[in-house]
Design an enzyme around this catalytic site. Structure first.
Site, PDB file in Angstrom:
ATOM      1  N   LYS A  36      16.450   5.923   8.372  1.00 18.54           N
ATOM      2  CA  LYS A  36      16.892   6.941   9.345  1.00 18.54           C
ATOM      3  C   LYS A  36      16.413   8.336   8.929  1.00 18.54           C
ATOM      4  O   LYS A  36      16.088   9.160   9.772  1.00 18.54           O
ATOM      5  CB  LYS A  36      18.431   6.887   9.441  1.00 18.54           C
ATOM      6  CG  LYS A  36      18.969   7.587  10.664  1.00 18.54           C
ATOM      7  CD  LYS A  36      20.393   7.169  10.977  1.00 18.54           C
ATOM      8  CE  LYS A  36      21.038   7.995  12.053  1.00 18.54           C
ATOM      9  NZ  LYS A  36      20.356   8.095  13.318  1.00 18.54           N
TER      10      LYS A  36
ATOM     11  N   ASN B  56       5.373   7.450   1.395  1.00 14.56           N
ATOM     12  CA  ASN B  56       3.928   7.380   1.143  1.00 14.56           C
ATOM     13  C   ASN B  56       3.147   8.505   1.805  1.00 14.56           C
ATOM     14  O   ASN B  56       1.997   8.758   1.441  1.00 14.56           O
ATOM     15  CB  ASN B  56       3.377   6.042   1.651  1.00 14.56           C
ATOM     16  CG  ASN B  56       4.118   4.889   1.032  1.00 14.56           C
ATOM     17  OD1 ASN B  56       4.381   4.911  -0.161  1.00 14.56           O
ATOM     18  ND2 ASN B  56       4.485   3.906   1.835  1.00 14.56           N
TER      19      ASN B  56
ATOM     20  N   GLY C 141       4.139   3.276   9.002  1.00 12.25           N
ATOM     21  CA  GLY C 141       4.309   4.026   7.765  1.00 12.25           C
ATOM     22  C   GLY C 141       5.729   4.284   7.302  1.00 12.25           C
ATOM     23  O   GLY C 141       6.710   3.990   7.995  1.00 12.25           O
ATOM     24  N   GLU C 142       5.800   4.814   6.090  1.00 11.82           N
ATOM     25  CA  GLU C 142       7.079   5.164   5.451  1.00 11.82           C
ATOM     26  C   GLU C 142       6.952   6.559   4.857  1.00 11.82           C
ATOM     27  O   GLU C 142       5.910   6.900   4.278  1.00 11.82           O
ATOM     28  CB  GLU C 142       7.378   4.170   4.326  1.00 11.82           C
ATOM     29  CG  GLU C 142       7.656   2.779   4.840  1.00 11.82           C
ATOM     30  CD  GLU C 142       7.626   1.711   3.741  1.00 11.82           C
ATOM     31  OE1 GLU C 142       8.170   0.645   3.995  1.00 11.82           O
ATOM     32  OE2 GLU C 142       7.052   1.967   2.666  1.00 11.82           O
TER      33      GLU C 142
ATOM     34  N   ASP D 116       0.869  -1.180   0.000  1.00 15.00           N
ATOM     35  CA  ASP D 116       0.000   0.000   0.000  1.00 15.00           C
ATOM     36  C   ASP D 116       0.911   1.237   0.000  1.00 15.00           C
ATOM     37  O   ASP D 116       1.367   1.679   1.062  1.00 15.00           O
ATOM     38  CB  ASP D 116      -0.908  -0.049   1.238  1.00 15.00           C
ATOM     39  CG  ASP D 116      -2.051   0.954   1.163  1.00 15.00           C
ATOM     40  OD1 ASP D 116      -1.901   1.965   0.442  1.00 15.00           O
ATOM     41  OD2 ASP D 116      -3.067   0.742   1.838  1.00 15.00           O
ATOM     42  N   HIS D 117       1.175   1.739  -1.192  1.00 19.26           N
ATOM     43  CA  HIS D 117       2.172   2.812  -1.357  1.00 19.26           C
ATOM     44  C   HIS D 117       1.612   3.997  -2.125  1.00 19.26           C
ATOM     45  O   HIS D 117       0.699   3.851  -2.932  1.00 19.26           O
ATOM     46  CB  HIS D 117       3.381   2.270  -2.119  1.00 19.26           C
ATOM     47  CG  HIS D 117       4.434   1.719  -1.211  1.00 19.26           C
ATOM     48  ND1 HIS D 117       5.682   2.265  -1.106  1.00 19.26           N
ATOM     49  CD2 HIS D 117       4.412   0.677  -0.340  1.00 19.26           C
ATOM     50  CE1 HIS D 117       6.384   1.580  -0.213  1.00 19.26           C
ATOM     51  NE2 HIS D 117       5.641   0.609   0.264  1.00 19.26           N
TER      52      HIS D 117
ATOM     53  N   GLY E  94      10.924  -3.377  14.603  1.00 20.24           N
ATOM     54  CA  GLY E  94      11.815  -3.252  15.761  1.00 20.24           C
ATOM     55  C   GLY E  94      11.201  -3.955  16.956  1.00 20.24           C
ATOM     56  O   GLY E  94      10.035  -4.384  16.905  1.00 20.24           O
TER      57      GLY E  94
END
Ligand SMILES: C[C@H](OP(=O)(O)OC[C@@H](O)[C@@H](O)[C@@H](O)CN1c2cc(O)ccc2Cc2c1[nH]c(=O)[nH]c2=O)C(=O)N[C@@H](CCC(=O)N[C@@H](CCC(=O)O)C(=O)O)C(=O)O
Ligand SMILES: CCCCCC(=O)CC
Length: 330
Positions: A256, A111, A107-108, A38-39, A176
């Site tokens: 990062k 996006n 999330g990223e 999902d992008h 993580g």
């Protein structure tokens, strides 16, 4: 728990209709599930796509017969409002009972930033994800209009008229240790991304189990799903190069810093060496090697595989699973 083998049909790597055809083929070969990214922006620029995941899911549910389909994953906190995420998945689950799931995560940048300019810290996004899930579940479950005043989201006598016929299984992404713990506590199942099997076994899975127990759940009934890319070809070097599209995911600075320009991601991806690709993804020349590598992750505690096919010959990369699925699920 029986191991499940899912097919990750990427709508950033492939044209949406091609990803749909791959999914039909994967169902016929015997895959248990279909997963879609999902992008908004993709992990590569040249030749990339980013079809809308939910639109694609609806078509693919209709084109397939009975396979389970979920996003992998939807970030329900910034570009999407969680109430609208809940509505979209409730609609699909009502139309296709038992076949629809949703995976969520923090999330990223690629996006969210291009369309909102907003990019909170990881801890804040994790907190937002937990609150977003609360909003989604309230709307799915409540028989009355819901009013809710959270830190990030508000509902004012909101009522979801089109309900899911049964519970929408919610996979929670934790990459993580803290994310994995939250997944156990707030998700129905874990979603994660391939990492060193030792890290999965000693860090990710124990944190997930601890989070589930903290919430009074039985972790043995919860799936541990994982996205894993693979490429298979008789020519080993060609198989490695097939994974170039996803090489950006191996560059630590992509996580990062808030990198959101796919051309910039591609520049980094093109600098990733073959050793790094073959050490982090599954590269194989035959079914035997695929089986061996999948089993390494099974031993680390993964119970549901979302396999991203980056093989030079995509159809051959699906068909080889006629041999792989029985060997890894028995
Ligand atoms: C970054 C880590 O956070 P975590 O919550 O564990 O995982 C985040 C991911 O779930 C999301 O980014 C997810 O959206 C990515 N994703 C995806 C994930 C997955 O498992 C399968 C498939 C996909 C595909 C996909 C994704 N996203 C999309 O939008 N669309 C998609 O299709 C993490 O490392 N967390 C650590 C804590 C890190 C932290 O807090 N760091 C500090 C700084 C520390 C320092 O610099 O020293 C900070 O940033 O402030 C953890 O332990 O949880
Ligand atoms: C380490 C990779 C994180 C998941 C990347 C992604 O968005 C795949 C579709």
């Amino acid at each position: 728990m029986k191991t499940k083998i899912g097919y990750f049909a990427s709508v950033e790597q492939y044209k949406p209709m091609d990803a749909l055809k791959q999914s039909v083929r994967a169902e016929n070969v015997g895959f248990d599930s279909i997963w879609v990214d999902d992008h908004f922006h993709p992990w590569y620029h040249t030749g990339a796509e980013t079809a809308h995941a939910w639109t694609w899911m609806a078509s693919t549910l209709q084109a397939t017969k009975k396979v389970f389909i979920s996003t992998c994953i939807t970030c329900p906190i910034i570009r999407y409002n969680p109430a609208i995420v809940a509505q979209a998945f409730a609609t699909m689950r009502q139309m296709y009972p038992g076949r629809v799931g949703v995976a969520v995560g923090a999330g990223e940048a690629m996006n969210e930033v291009p369309v909102t300019g907003v990019w909170p810290s990881v801890p804040e996004r994790q907190e937002m994800t937990v609150e977003a899930i609360e909003v989604m579940r309230k709307l799915w479950e409540s028989k009355e209009p819901v009013s809710f005043k959270g830190k990030y989201y508000k509902l004012d006598k909101a009522f979801m008229y089109t309900k899911p016929t049964d519970e929408v299984p919610l996979y929670f992404s934790g990459m993580g240790p803290k994310g994995a713990r939250l997944a156990g506590k707030y998700g129905d199942h874990l979603m994660t991304v391939a990492a060193d099997p030792k890290t999965l076994k000693n860090v990710t899975v124990p944190n997930f189990v601890a989070g589930a127990k903290e919430a009074g759940k039985d972790p043995s009934k919860m799936e541990r799903a994982m996205l894993l890319w693979y490429s298979v070809d008789p020519d080993y070097e060609k198989a490695i190069e097939g994974l170039r599209f996803w090489a950006g995911c191996l560059v630590p600075s992509m996580f990062k810093y808030p990198v959101y320009d796919s051309k910039e991601v591609e520049l980094h991806a093109n600098l990733v060496g073959h050793d790094m690709i073959k050490n982090n993804y599954v590269v194989a020349t035959d079914a035997e090697e695929l089986i061996k590598q999948i089993n390494k992750f099974k031993d680390a505690g993964i119970t549901h595989f979302c396999l991203g096919n980056s093989s030079p010959n995509v159809d051959a990369g699906i068909d080889i699973f006629k041999e792989v699925i029985p060997a890894v699920t028995e």
